[in-house]
Motif scaffolding. Structure first.
Motif, PDB file in Angstrom:
ATOM      1  N   LYS A   1      -2.318  38.727  29.493  1.00  0.00           N
ATOM      2  CA  LYS A   1      -2.684  37.476  30.176  1.00  0.00           C
ATOM      3  C   LYS A   1      -2.722  36.306  29.214  1.00  0.00           C
ATOM      4  O   LYS A   1      -2.660  35.156  29.625  1.00  0.00           O
ATOM      5  N   GLU A   2      -2.858  36.588  27.914  1.00  0.00           N
ATOM      6  CA  GLU A   2      -2.832  35.493  26.947  1.00  0.00           C
ATOM      7  C   GLU A   2      -1.487  34.778  26.971  1.00  0.00           C
ATOM      8  O   GLU A   2      -1.403  33.583  26.683  1.00  0.00           O
ATOM      9  N   ILE A   3      -0.425  35.527  27.310  1.00  0.00           N
ATOM     10  CA  ILE A   3       0.922  34.954  27.319  1.00  0.00           C
ATOM     11  C   ILE A   3       1.327  34.535  28.728  1.00  0.00           C
ATOM     12  O   ILE A   3       1.854  33.441  28.937  1.00  0.00           O
ATOM     13  N   GLU A   4       1.108  35.416  29.701  1.00  0.00           N
ATOM     14  CA  GLU A   4       1.465  35.147  31.098  1.00  0.00           C
ATOM     15  C   GLU A   4       0.178  34.970  31.901  1.00  0.00           C
ATOM     16  O   GLU A   4      -0.450  35.932  32.313  1.00  0.00           O
ATOM     17  N   LYS A   5      -0.216  33.709  32.110  1.00  0.00           N
ATOM     18  CA  LYS A   5      -1.518  33.417  32.728  1.00  0.00           C
ATOM     19  C   LYS A   5      -1.647  33.964  34.135  1.00  0.00           C
ATOM     20  O   LYS A   5      -2.739  34.328  34.585  1.00  0.00           O
ATOM     21  N   ASP A   6      -0.511  34.039  34.864  1.00  0.00           N
ATOM     22  CA  ASP A   6      -0.570  34.480  36.262  1.00  0.00           C
ATOM     23  C   ASP A   6      -0.352  35.980  36.415  1.00  0.00           C
ATOM     24  O   ASP A   6      -0.278  36.487  37.543  1.00  0.00           O
ATOM     25  N   GLU A   7      -0.276  36.676  35.309  1.00  0.00           N
ATOM     26  CA  GLU A   7      -0.010  38.116  35.380  1.00  0.00           C
ATOM     27  C   GLU A   7      -1.282  38.864  35.764  1.00  0.00           C
ATOM     28  O   GLU A   7      -2.402  38.353  35.615  1.00  0.00           O
ATOM     29  N   VAL A   8      -1.102  40.091  36.300  1.00  0.00           N
ATOM     30  CA  VAL A   8      -2.260  40.918  36.655  1.00  0.00           C
ATOM     31  C   VAL A   8      -2.984  41.345  35.385  1.00  0.00           C
ATOM     32  O   VAL A   8      -2.443  41.271  34.279  1.00  0.00           O
ATOM     33  N   SER A   9      -4.193  41.839  35.540  1.00  0.00           N
ATOM     34  CA  SER A   9      -5.053  42.088  34.387  1.00  0.00           C
ATOM     35  C   SER A   9      -4.673  43.325  33.590  1.00  0.00           C
ATOM     36  O   SER A   9      -5.095  43.477  32.443  1.00  0.00           O
ATOM     37  N   SER A  10      -3.904  44.248  34.188  1.00  0.00           N
ATOM     38  CA  SER A  10      -3.568  45.496  33.498  1.00  0.00           C
ATOM     39  C   SER A  10      -2.140  45.903  33.827  1.00  0.00           C
ATOM     40  O   SER A  10      -1.661  45.678  34.950  1.00  0.00           O
ATOM     41  N   VAL A  11      -1.487  46.517  32.867  1.00  0.00           N
ATOM     42  CA  VAL A  11      -0.132  47.022  33.107  1.00  0.00           C
ATOM     43  C   VAL A  11      -0.144  48.077  34.213  1.00  0.00           C
ATOM     44  O   VAL A  11       0.843  48.278  34.925  1.00  0.00           O
ATOM     45  N   HIS A  12      -1.286  48.737  34.398  1.00  0.00           N
ATOM     46  CA  HIS A  12      -1.382  49.768  35.436  1.00  0.00           C
ATOM     47  C   HIS A  12      -1.326  49.177  36.845  1.00  0.00           C
ATOM     48  O   HIS A  12      -1.112  49.890  37.815  1.00  0.00           O
ATOM     49  N   LEU A  13      -1.537  47.866  36.952  1.00  0.00           N
ATOM     50  CA  LEU A  13      -1.476  47.205  38.247  1.00  0.00           C
ATOM     51  C   LEU A  13      -0.119  46.528  38.469  1.00  0.00           C
ATOM     52  O   LEU A  13       0.114  45.919  39.509  1.00  0.00           O
TER      53      LEU A  13
END
Length: 267
Positions: free
Chosen positions: A1-13
């Protein structure tokens, strides 16, 4: 999320990404490279040669697609198989062809002389052996002792020449030069020594960047010679700043080529 602000909180999601612009040619090349590596490592296992023991040459008699793949990934193959050279050949110079008797058929023709013919085949000079193999392949007569025998009394046996390990994949042939010179054996011992020191560092709880004092000794003269002649290389690979007997933080005894090697390390 530090790089992609709109990304989900975990790679598992996250959803698995869809591949684009797949390089099919590259995938095919990698598949062929894996085939060769698998066969070469299989040969090592069959001949009980450890992967850390360097070998001189891997030979490949292959179709163009395999040749091209290995040329593009030559350094990778050398590293994975641990060979110094890769050589492409046009002919199979690694196998010897012999004729053996089909005893069921030959026994009825030769009767009590069958063992004499068998021994004559085993001890036949190379030139005659090759001539008979060529005649056999053409369906011609095979000359043994005073006999000229029909080819259906024989079977063709293919045996790897001494010093080579052979494997086939479709129309491709992989051959390993398994002759171990003293230079190659010493290089294998050196790699084992460095590996054992790295394991000792880890078991001692040292950090990867920690500089160490190191001492190694063996009661095996060959191993001790390798140690003495390669101290600078060993120190460089293991981040050692000195090579002398010390009161260690950790010491261990390892086995290399059937002999004991004592290793002492101190941070």
């Amino acid at each position: 999320k530090e790089i992609e602000k709109d990304e989900v909180s975990s790679v598992h999601l996250s959803s698995f990404p869809t591949a684009e612009n797949i390089d099919e040619e590259l995938l095919n090349e990698v598949e062929r490279v894996r085939d060769v590596i698998y066969l070469a490592q299989k040969l090592r296992n069959e001949y009980k040669i450890k992967v850390k023991q360097p070998l001189n040459t891997l030979y490949l008699k292959a179709e163009e697609d395999y040749k091209n793949a290995l040329k593009h990934f030559e350094d990778l193959v050398k590293d994975e198989v641990n060979v110094k050279n890769i050589e492409f050949v046009e002919e199979d110079k690694f196998n010897d062809e012999f004729l053996t008797l089909n005893f069921k058929k030959a026994g009825m023709v030769l009767k009590g002389d069958v063992n004499n013919v068998k021994n004559a085949l085993l001890n036949m000079p190379e030139k005659e052996r090759k001539e008979n193999v060529a005649n056999f392949k053409k369906g011609g007569k095979v000359k043994v002792l005073a006999y000229e025998l029909e080819s259906d009394l024989f079977e063709l046996k293919i045996v790897a020449k001494e010093g080579f390990a052979i494997a086939n994949l479709n129309n491709n042939l992989v051959a390993l030069d398994v002759n171990l010179t003293q230079e190659l054996l010493n290089e294998g011992i050196l790699r084992e020594i460095i590996r054992c020191v790295q394991v000792a560092r880890k078991d001692a709880g040292f950090e990867i960047s920690d500089r160490i004092n190191l001492f190694i000794e063996s009661d095996n003269n060959q191993i001790q010679t390798v140690i003495n002649e390669n101290k600078e290389n060993i120190m460089k690979e293991t981040l050692a700043v000195s090579f002398k007997d010390v009161l260690p933080d950790f010491e261990t005894e390892q086995e290399i080529s059937g002999s004991k090697v004592k290793i002492k390390v101190k941070k």
